[in-house]
Design a protein around this motif. Structure first.
Motif, PDB file in Angstrom:
ATOM      1  N   ASP A 166       0.815  -1.284   0.125  1.00 14.83           N
ATOM      2  CA  ASP A 166      -0.157   0.233   0.025  1.00 14.83           C
ATOM      3  C   ASP A 166       0.799   1.281  -0.040  1.00 14.83           C
ATOM      4  OD1 ASP A 166      -2.231  -1.848  -0.195  1.00 14.83           O
ATOM      5  OD2 ASP A 166      -2.298  -1.658   2.152  1.00 14.83           O
ATOM      6  N   ARG A 175       4.012   1.525   0.760  1.00 15.29           N
ATOM      7  CA  ARG A 175       5.206   1.800   1.760  1.00 15.29           C
ATOM      8  C   ARG A 175       6.048   0.479   1.630  1.00 15.29           C
ATOM      9  NH1 ARG A 175       5.095   6.934   2.611  1.00 15.29           N
ATOM     10  NH2 ARG A 175       2.989   7.562   3.371  1.00 15.29           N
ATOM     11  N   ILE A 201       0.946   2.711   8.192  1.00 17.04           N
ATOM     12  CA  ILE A 201       1.272   1.084   8.260  1.00 17.04           C
ATOM     13  C   ILE A 201       1.170   0.862   9.542  1.00 17.04           C
ATOM     14  CG2 ILE A 201       2.334  -1.057   7.627  1.00 17.04           C
ATOM     15  CD1 ILE A 201       1.126   0.451   5.255  1.00 17.04           C
ATOM     16  N   GLY A 261      -2.030  -2.473   6.137  1.00 21.93           N
ATOM     17  CA  GLY A 261      -1.983  -1.277   5.439  1.00 21.93           C
ATOM     18  C   GLY A 261      -3.667  -1.046   5.066  1.00 21.93           C
TER      19      GLY A 261
END
Length: 399
Positions: free
Chosen positions: A114, A116, A214, A244
């Motif tokens: 997501d 990251r 996150i 996420g």
């Protein structure tokens, strides 16, 4: 040594002689926090269920097996491990599905989730050992350099054993802006190696930190800790749930099988992907590492008892840490996945894949492995892994 040195407590002298690779013992406010943990009892961290952390059985018999010339040859590849030459192009474009995993070997995984980037248990060193000239050496090179990996949002550490917490790797990452998420007590090692406390989230089991949207939750595992001959059990070990906005994944770290997988799955699952330890098992330490059959059972427990998501096998192929043949974890996991009807990814080290896309499925290890027996296989018609209780599982004792 001056005369005053003889007045120092003996333990203090021993600590002063330790090299940096041994890390540091928790002290001060960190130790006070450890003492307040509900999992720290009688001066040590406790497992969620009982576990023998020292090898069982005859040491002499184990040595005969481990150092036998023919057996040692079976524990290494017969040729060059086919590492995927990971490039910046492989990782430059964001994953089309929002989740991509790249197994770098052993338990090191880059998870892009997501938007990251999470790096689990990064070990780029040549040996998992406190000594640069002795100890288990890599059986394949790292797929790419740390510098070529690019920026990482969070580095997650499962515990402080040398094949999961690597001094040269942490030192290199300490010079970046990345944040570290570690189990309680492990921060003492990182602080000694140059990671400022402001960039650390040090968690007890079931505690959560949020970094850049996150969530990272330290969850129980059945293992142990320590980097020296005198193991104080003052650093915690953990598995990790990473969540996420759209995806959730699980990294087992090192662990023996235990009923807590069902609890973790019920609270945090189901998962789009799990990264499960399936190597370095032995009948000499059945409580602290899982066989592939147990790893499959753990995955199913985490998913509510049914096949779901993708299992990525970790903790195998890179270091020689147990008596089993080098490629046996891969072969056994492949059988276990087919038997359970569970999707399993078998990437070469460094080969990115998206769990929602086409999975790498080739048994690449067979090209560089000696022939492997399959003693775990049951006669056709026997019950499936998903229906097998732990008591029926092969803990390598049938071999």
């Amino acid at each position: 040594m001056t005369g005053a040195d003889y007045l120092l407590p003996f333990r203090t002298k021993l600590r002063s002689m330790r090299t940096e690779s041994f890390g540091a013992d928790p002290a001060g406010a960190r130790m006070e926090r450890i003492r307040r943990s509900p999992h720290f009892v009688d001066g040590v961290f406790q497992n969620p269920v009982g576990a023998r952390t020292r090898p069982s059985g005859s040491t002499v018999e184990f040595a005969k097996i481990y150092f036998h010339k023919e057996q040692r040859a079976r524990r290494t590849p017969t040729g060059t491990v086919p590492v995927h030459a990971t490039t910046l192009a492989d990782l430059a474009a964001p994953p089309a599905t929002g989740l991509r995993l790249t197994w770098m070997g052993h338990s090191s995984v880059l998870a892009e989730i997501d938007g990251r980037r999470i790096l689990f248990d990064p070990v780029w060193g040549e040996r998992c050992s406190p000594l640069p000239f002795a100890g288990p050496k890599r059986l394949h090179p790292t797929p790419l350099s740390l510098a070529a990996l690019g920026p990482v949002d969070v580095v997650v550490i499962s515990h402080d054993h040398y094949d999961h917490l690597d001094l040269p790797t942490i030192r290199a990452l300490a010079g970046t802006d990345t944040v570290f998420a570690v189990p309680l007590g492990v921060g003492a090692h990182l602080e000694r190696w140059g990671v400022p406390p402001s960039r650390m989230h040090e968690l007890d089991w079931n505690e959560t930190a949020t970094v850049a949207g996150i969530s990272l939750t330290a969850t129980p595992a059945r293992h142990f800790c320590g980097r020296g001959l005198r193991n104080q059990q003052h650093t915690l070990w953990a598995s990790w749930v990473v969540t996420g906005p759209d995806h959730r994944i699980y990294h087992s770290g090192d662990t023996g099988y235990f009923p807590g997988f069902r609890d973790i799955g019920a609270e945090h699952g189901p998962f789009d992907a799990t990264m499960i330890q399936i190597g370095a098992y032995s009948e000499y330490w059945p409580d602290i590492h899982m066989t592939p059959a147990e790893g499959m059972r753990a995955h199913l427990d985490l998913q509510g008892g049914r096949p779901h998501g993708v299992l990525l096998p970790i903790h195998w192929g890179t270091f020689n840490l147990a008596p089993h043949p080098w490629a046996e974890p891969g072969e056994w996991t492949k059988d276990a996945g087919e038997e359970a009807g569970q999707a399993v990814a078998f990437p070469r080290p460094g080969e990115p894949f998206e769990p929602a896309g086409k999975l790498p499925a080739e048994a690449w290890w067979r090209a560089v492995s000696q022939p492997i027996a399959h003693p775990w296989r049951r006669p056709r018609g026997a019950e499936s892994v998903a229906e097998t209780s732990r008591g029926d599982m092969d803990l390598a004792g049938e071999r």
